[in-house]
Motif scaffolding. Sequence first.
Motif, PDB file in Angstrom:
ATOM      1  N   ARG A 635       0.850  -1.181   0.000  1.00 43.20           N
ATOM      2  CA  ARG A 635       0.000   0.000   0.000  1.00 43.20           C
ATOM      3  C   ARG A 635       0.885   1.230   0.000  1.00 43.20           C
ATOM      4  NH1 ARG A 635      -2.496   1.136   4.227  1.00 43.20           N
ATOM      5  NH2 ARG A 635      -1.348  -0.193   5.691  1.00 43.20           N
ATOM      6  N   GLY A 636       0.563   2.183  -0.859  1.00 47.07           N
ATOM      7  CA  GLY A 636       1.281   3.442  -0.904  1.00 47.07           C
ATOM      8  C   GLY A 636       0.489   4.510  -0.191  1.00 47.07           C
ATOM      9  N   GLY A 637       0.715   5.790  -0.575  1.00 47.43           N
ATOM     10  CA  GLY A 637       0.006   6.876   0.056  1.00 47.43           C
ATOM     11  C   GLY A 637       0.310   8.176  -0.648  1.00 47.43           C
ATOM     12  N   THR A 638      -0.286   9.248  -0.120  1.00 45.23           N
ATOM     13  CA  THR A 638      -0.096  10.570  -0.732  1.00 45.23           C
ATOM     14  C   THR A 638       0.707  11.506   0.175  1.00 45.23           C
ATOM     15  OG1 THR A 638      -2.206  11.304   0.229  1.00 45.23           O
ATOM     16  CG2 THR A 638      -2.265  10.338  -1.996  1.00 45.23           C
ATOM     17  N   GLU A 639       1.273  10.978   1.294  1.00 47.77           N
ATOM     18  CA  GLU A 639       2.033  11.824   2.216  1.00 47.77           C
ATOM     19  C   GLU A 639       3.307  12.344   1.546  1.00 47.77           C
ATOM     20  OE1 GLU A 639      -0.218   8.910   4.838  1.00 47.77           O
ATOM     21  OE2 GLU A 639       0.897   8.846   2.952  1.00 47.77           O
ATOM     22  N   THR A 640       3.824  13.417   2.145  1.00 50.72           N
ATOM     23  CA  THR A 640       5.087  14.002   1.673  1.00 50.72           C
ATOM     24  C   THR A 640       6.230  13.435   2.508  1.00 50.72           C
ATOM     25  OG1 THR A 640       4.004  16.048   0.986  1.00 50.72           O
ATOM     26  CG2 THR A 640       6.391  16.121   1.348  1.00 50.72           C
ATOM     27  N   ILE A 641       7.239  12.893   1.832  1.00 55.52           N
ATOM     28  CA  ILE A 641       8.398  12.280   2.498  1.00 55.52           C
ATOM     29  C   ILE A 641       9.658  13.050   2.096  1.00 55.52           C
ATOM     30  CG2 ILE A 641       9.813  10.197   2.696  1.00 55.52           C
ATOM     31  CD1 ILE A 641       7.326   8.555   2.126  1.00 55.52           C
ATOM     32  N   LEU A 642      10.438  13.466   3.109  1.00 53.71           N
ATOM     33  CA  LEU A 642      11.739  14.092   2.857  1.00 53.71           C
ATOM     34  C   LEU A 642      12.784  12.992   2.929  1.00 53.71           C
ATOM     35  CD1 LEU A 642      13.727  16.394   2.426  1.00 53.71           C
ATOM     36  CD2 LEU A 642      13.566  16.919   4.875  1.00 53.71           C
ATOM     37  N   LEU A 643      13.405  12.669   1.811  1.00 54.00           N
ATOM     38  CA  LEU A 643      14.395  11.602   1.710  1.00 54.00           C
ATOM     39  C   LEU A 643      15.794  12.213   1.719  1.00 54.00           C
ATOM     40  CD1 LEU A 643      15.302   8.662   1.154  1.00 54.00           C
ATOM     41  CD2 LEU A 643      14.946   9.128  -1.295  1.00 54.00           C
ATOM     42  N   VAL A 644      16.661  11.752   2.669  1.00 53.93           N
ATOM     43  CA  VAL A 644      18.036  12.255   2.780  1.00 53.93           C
ATOM     44  C   VAL A 644      18.976  11.064   2.651  1.00 53.93           C
ATOM     45  CG1 VAL A 644      19.641  13.655   4.124  1.00 53.93           C
ATOM     46  CG2 VAL A 644      17.168  13.980   4.409  1.00 53.93           C
ATOM     47  N   GLU A 645      19.765  11.052   1.576  1.00 51.41           N
ATOM     48  CA  GLU A 645      20.685   9.944   1.305  1.00 51.41           C
ATOM     49  C   GLU A 645      21.847  10.484   0.488  1.00 51.41           C
ATOM     50  OE1 GLU A 645      22.835   7.007   1.151  1.00 51.41           O
ATOM     51  OE2 GLU A 645      20.915   6.419   2.035  1.00 51.41           O
ATOM     52  N   ASP A 646      23.090  10.209   0.960  1.00 53.76           N
ATOM     53  CA  ASP A 646      24.264  10.760   0.271  1.00 53.76           C
ATOM     54  C   ASP A 646      24.750   9.853  -0.851  1.00 53.76           C
ATOM     55  OD1 ASP A 646      24.991   8.853   2.192  1.00 53.76           O
ATOM     56  OD2 ASP A 646      27.035   9.617   2.310  1.00 53.76           O
ATOM     57  N   GLU A 647      24.239   8.625  -0.966  1.00 58.31           N
ATOM     58  CA  GLU A 647      24.618   7.740  -2.067  1.00 58.31           C
ATOM     59  C   GLU A 647      23.614   7.963  -3.218  1.00 58.31           C
ATOM     60  OE1 GLU A 647      26.295   5.466  -4.598  1.00 58.31           O
ATOM     61  OE2 GLU A 647      27.238   5.706  -2.608  1.00 58.31           O
ATOM     62  N   PRO A 648      24.050   8.539  -4.364  1.00 56.03           N
ATOM     63  CA  PRO A 648      23.116   8.912  -5.441  1.00 56.03           C
ATOM     64  C   PRO A 648      22.283   7.747  -5.947  1.00 56.03           C
ATOM     65  CG  PRO A 648      25.256   9.929  -5.791  1.00 56.03           C
ATOM     66  CD  PRO A 648      25.429   8.968  -4.661  1.00 56.03           C
ATOM     67  N   SER A 649      22.897   6.561  -6.097  1.00 57.54           N
ATOM     68  CA  SER A 649      22.148   5.438  -6.663  1.00 57.54           C
ATOM     69  C   SER A 649      21.022   5.012  -5.731  1.00 57.54           C
ATOM     70  CB  SER A 649      23.095   4.265  -6.931  1.00 57.54           C
ATOM     71  OG  SER A 649      23.704   3.832  -5.717  1.00 57.54           O
ATOM     72  N   ILE A 650      21.315   5.009  -4.401  1.00 55.17           N
ATOM     73  CA  ILE A 650      20.278   4.638  -3.441  1.00 55.17           C
ATOM     74  C   ILE A 650      19.213   5.718  -3.373  1.00 55.17           C
ATOM     75  CG2 ILE A 650      19.832   4.121  -1.003  1.00 55.17           C
ATOM     76  CD1 ILE A 650      22.606   2.924  -0.829  1.00 55.17           C
ATOM     77  N   LEU A 651      19.636   6.994  -3.426  1.00 54.76           N
ATOM     78  CA  LEU A 651      18.680   8.107  -3.397  1.00 54.76           C
ATOM     79  C   LEU A 651      17.705   7.995  -4.572  1.00 54.76           C
ATOM     80  CD1 LEU A 651      17.788  10.853  -2.176  1.00 54.76           C
ATOM     81  CD2 LEU A 651      19.441  11.929  -3.724  1.00 54.76           C
ATOM     82  N   LYS A 652      18.248   7.716  -5.748  1.00 52.27           N
ATOM     83  CA  LYS A 652      17.417   7.615  -6.946  1.00 52.27           C
ATOM     84  C   LYS A 652      16.489   6.417  -6.867  1.00 52.27           C
ATOM     85  CE  LYS A 652      17.796   7.469 -11.993  1.00 52.27           C
ATOM     86  NZ  LYS A 652      18.732   7.452 -13.144  1.00 52.27           N
ATOM     87  N   ASP A 686       5.423  14.896   6.138  1.00 50.90           N
ATOM     88  CA  ASP A 686       4.873  13.888   7.037  1.00 50.90           C
ATOM     89  C   ASP A 686       5.925  12.955   7.622  1.00 50.90           C
ATOM     90  OD1 ASP A 686       1.896  14.398   6.588  1.00 50.90           O
ATOM     91  OD2 ASP A 686       2.658  14.167   4.543  1.00 50.90           O
ATOM     92  N   LEU A 687       6.987  12.718   6.847  1.00 53.81           N
ATOM     93  CA  LEU A 687       7.961  11.733   7.322  1.00 53.81           C
ATOM     94  C   LEU A 687       9.347  12.094   6.809  1.00 53.81           C
ATOM     95  CD1 LEU A 687       7.637   7.972   7.742  1.00 53.81           C
ATOM     96  CD2 LEU A 687       9.439   8.741   6.202  1.00 53.81           C
ATOM     97  N   LEU A 688      10.348  11.918   7.708  1.00 54.40           N
ATOM     98  CA  LEU A 688      11.755  12.054   7.323  1.00 54.40           C
ATOM     99  C   LEU A 688      12.329  10.657   7.191  1.00 54.40           C
ATOM    100  CD1 LEU A 688      14.484  13.611   6.955  1.00 54.40           C
ATOM    101  CD2 LEU A 688      14.767  13.409   9.448  1.00 54.40           C
ATOM    102  N   LEU A 689      12.817  10.317   5.987  1.00 54.62           N
ATOM    103  CA  LEU A 689      13.492   9.047   5.739  1.00 54.62           C
ATOM    104  C   LEU A 689      14.949   9.377   5.465  1.00 54.62           C
ATOM    105  CD1 LEU A 689      13.528   5.992   5.248  1.00 54.62           C
ATOM    106  CD2 LEU A 689      12.868   6.447   2.863  1.00 54.62           C
TER     107      LEU A 689
END
Length: 759
Positions: A635-652, A686-689
């Motif tokens: 199940r997905g959702g419509t929340e806003t997630i701030l994604l912080v990741e320094d590895e570009p491939s994982i971020l993408k 809504d969420l910091l990942l």
Amino acid sequence: MSEHAGEDDGYRAIVERSPDAILLHAQGRVLYVNPAALRLLGAQEPAQLVGRSVLEVVHPAYHATIKERMRAGYEESKEVPPIVERLVRVDGTHFEAEVYAAPLTWRGQPAVQVVARDITDRRRAEEERHRLFQMSVDLLLVSGRNGRVRQLNPAWTRTLGWTLDELMAQPLMAFMHPDDVERTRALGDQLEEGRNLVVFENRYRTREGAWRWISWSAAQEGEVIFAVGRDVTERRAALEALQESEYFLRESQRVARLGSFVFDVVADRWTASPVLDEILGIDAAHPHTLAGWLALVADAEREAMREYYAGLLASHGRFDREFPILRPQDGTPRWVHCKAEFTGGADGMPLRMVGTLQDITDRRRAEAEQRLLTEQLHQAQKMETVGRLAGGVAHDFNNILCAIEGYTEMALQEATTGQAPLEALRIIHDSTVRAAALTRQLLAFSRHQPMAARPVALSTIVGAVEELLRRSVGERVKLAVHIDQDATVVADANQLENAVVNLGVNARDAMPEGGVLEIRVGQREVTSPQTDAGHGTIPPGTWALIRVRDSGTGMTEEARRRLFEPFFTTKERGQGTGLGLPLVYGVVRQHQGHVLVDTQAGVGTTVDILLPPASGPAPAVAAPASSPPPDDELRGGTETILLVEDEPSILKLVARSLAALGYRVLCAADGAEALEVSRAEPGAIDLLLSDVVLPGRSGPQVAAELRLARPGLQVVFMSGYAPDALDDIRLVQPALLLEKPIGPTVLAQRIRDWLDHGR
């Protein structure tokens, strides 16, 4: 003398008043006695003596002598020299007297005047002086200025062994030590200058050839020198021994950097040996008081030292402490060790503190250097272990990477030709799972694997692996599980299950011909500190217990010592990596537990896992899923997630997979950028990942700052290895920690659950 003394009234007046006894006689008859003579001879009146024979007042032993002296006086009319004779009193008693006689004319007739003095007291004093002279233990000497000896007492013989005749036969200088002769002569010159009571010491040779030290006091009267000497040989030997002892004590204190002191508690004053003052770097001007001593103690220790001394003073305890000081002379810090004891009076109250103080700066420095060398040795040993570990890891990872690389090329080729590369992709996926499992093993070994810790019963741990172990050990090994007393611990269930499986498989390998494998759950009481198999200390208390016991071949003492050494194995080449038991030890220690091993070759092995019982709920940390849920459950959702990741491939990858489920994803490559994105975003987040380890600010630091601006922000962390950030994660609870690597499907499921339920 007057020719008519008897007719001279002036003469009579003098005689009557004379203190000496005066008697006149002629032709042997007493003619006159003065009052002093009456008293001397015990008469009451002159009639008792006048007219009597002179010989009646003289002891018979002296009659012949007196008659001769009377003849000389009468016939030759000359004065005779004084003599000592014995006179007889009227009552018949007699006494010694010194008698002078001289002729004179009494009433025209020749007569003799006798003057007598009682010398009884003088003779008694002379006898006493003579007795003292004979008995004195000191050497007595009477000599002339010319050096000729006049008199010596017997103490000379008792002291030197020579007879008095031998000593007086030659000058005393002949018996004197050659080195002392000139000095003694010089002192004799001082006597001639009138300096009496000269005190000096010199040496005299004994009959046996030894030398005795004599201390002299001397004075001179006219031409006569009087001296008193005392044998001080033993005293000088004792003094020299004391001086030598003091020298050795002083030198030994100097070499050992050890000083001594006495502290007068009542007077608040201490005295010390020179070495102690030198150690402390003080001089006589420094106050030798309690306050002066405390002023030397380093600032950081001064108050503690004051309290320590006060406690000992109250309890009469023994001072034994090492502490730093600061020398006032040069400002250098030193370490000293003080040992002292109190001594008290009759009432038991402490009066003095006597002790020593030693400079231990060099010892402390050597100990620090030794600790550094030990740490360097341990570090070298760790590096050697890491090198061996890296070699084994490189071997396994090379195999995994080879499979990934080969099947990736195959998948690309099949996709180019229009074929579906499903088999190649499956093998690539399996290879990445193997790589993730290897990473978890390494992190467990190093005790840095993030734990999914939660309360769990040990019976649950054992129950989860019981069926797996039954299939693994085979039919020849009987598996027996006993739950004596269940216990709950805060633990990562998967890690403990793997540890139990590892021990079970090891036990199976130790029983190639079959045997009994027993797994028991219970408690174990530790009554005193013990050392575990990895040389850690087990404190006393009640511990939760998992016991794995086999009836196999057991181990030698050498194998037991190396049991948890990485890559050490007793199995044949190719049958074991040597990481299984180190992994067990790493997992147990990560849970603040201990491992005990009891083994004997040919008998079997017992391994006890001791874990602290649970005392409260565990933090919310998710464990990695063993398999992804079906796609229709995602199940997905419509929340806003701030994604912080320094590895570009994982971020993408993560951003793409979350966006595909309907989420709005804001991306940042580090903490600073994440804060900028948050400030620029007008709507809700809504969420910091976030990854835990980031350039600059860490993930927990970013979360803490974001929550100040956005209270209630949900937080999920991802990490594969973040030992230094685990404490920071606890400061931003509630938060979820996910272990890398994690697939997109499992990640989506965890995020949805966390957004919906905060779990």
